[in-house]
Design a protein around this motif. Structure first.
Motif, mmCIF file in Angstrom:
data_model
loop_
_atom_site.group_PDB
_atom_site.id
_atom_site.type_symbol
_atom_site.label_atom_id
_atom_site.label_comp_id
_atom_site.label_asym_id
_atom_site.label_seq_id
_atom_site.Cartn_x
_atom_site.Cartn_y
_atom_site.Cartn_z
ATOM 1 N N ALA A 60 -5.263 -40.626 -12.454
ATOM 2 C CA ALA A 60 -4.246 -41.356 -13.220
ATOM 3 C C ALA A 60 -3.829 -42.647 -12.518
ATOM 4 N N GLN A 76 -3.850 -36.386 -10.899
ATOM 5 C CA GLN A 76 -2.923 -37.435 -10.475
ATOM 6 C C GLN A 76 -3.663 -38.602 -9.831
ATOM 7 N N VAL A 125 -0.956 -33.084 -4.088
ATOM 8 C CA VAL A 125 -1.497 -33.940 -5.144
ATOM 9 C C VAL A 125 -2.759 -33.291 -5.696
ATOM 10 N N ASP A 126 -3.038 -33.540 -6.971
ATOM 11 C CA ASP A 126 -4.236 -32.944 -7.573
ATOM 12 C C ASP A 126 -5.154 -34.036 -8.123
ATOM 13 N N GLN A 175 -0.589 -42.581 -2.239
ATOM 14 C CA GLN A 175 -0.181 -41.324 -2.862
ATOM 15 C C GLN A 175 0.145 -40.266 -1.815
#
Length: 200
Positions: free
Chosen positions: A127, A124, A120-121, A96
């Motif tokens: 997920a 995410q 990115v959080d 990621q």
């Protein structure tokens, strides 16, 4: 085609700071373009991952006297059963954009992740873990008591196993020694004081 990352930078106070950070970033190997915004305190960098790397970009900004905003996240992951599962989760996380490091522990069922919150959080990250076939939940501040208790229990079992093994080795040697080494019995008898093997 290059990758793009965004990260927040602290310590910039004027246009001169912006220019300095941009120059530093553009000098790094593989950087295709770098734009720094003073108002949002963020940098957007396009780079060739075959030539440059994210840690090198962040280190360059740190060395220039500014602070890159990094974050740490711990997730509880359920559904892992073996080392292959651990490797799979680590791979999907490290792929990621914005993930700096990811370590997964099977015993505690946890993942420790360092990342760039501007890229990115946590949602995410959870997920992509779900997409890989596992469930992920944020570990609340103070830790998950059940997982902590399990980790302590595993550590205790490991300690007990080590102690048991230390006591078992001499017993096995005494029992199996004469069968494995023909002279072992005579050698052992010679160690005892005279008359120790005779009943008074």
């Amino acid at each position: 085609m290059g990758n793009e990352i965004r990260f927040a930078i602290g310590g910039m106070t004027c246009a001169s700071c912006v220019g300095r950070v941009e120059r530093v970033l553009k000098k790094q190997p593989g950087v295709l373009d770098a734009v720094v915004n003073l108002a949002t305190e963020q940098a957007s960098v396009a780079f060739d991952p075959e030539v440059g790397d994210v840690p090198g970009l962040l280190a360059a900004v740190d060395d220039a006297g500014y602070a890159v905003d990094r974050a740490h996240l711990e997730l509880r992951i359920e559904g892992m059963t073996c080392a292959s599962c651990v490797s799979r989760v680590e791979r999907v996380l490290k792929k990621q954009p914005g993930v700096l490091a990811a370590t997964v522990n099977l015993a505690t069922e946890r993942a420790a992740i360092d990342y760039l919150p501007a890229t990115v959080d946590p949602g995410q990250l959870k997920a992509v873990i779900r997409d890989a076939g596992y469930t992920a939940a944020t570990v609340e501040q103070g830790g998950d008591r059940e997982r902590d208790a399990r980790a302590r229990e595993l550590a205790g079992l490991e300690r007990d196993l080590t102690v048991a093994a230390l006591f078992a080795v001499p017993v096995v040697l005494l029992a199996m020694g004469p069968m494995l080494w023909p002279g072992f019995g005579a050698w052992l008898t010679g160690l005892a004081p005279v008359g120790a093997w005779h009943i008074a």
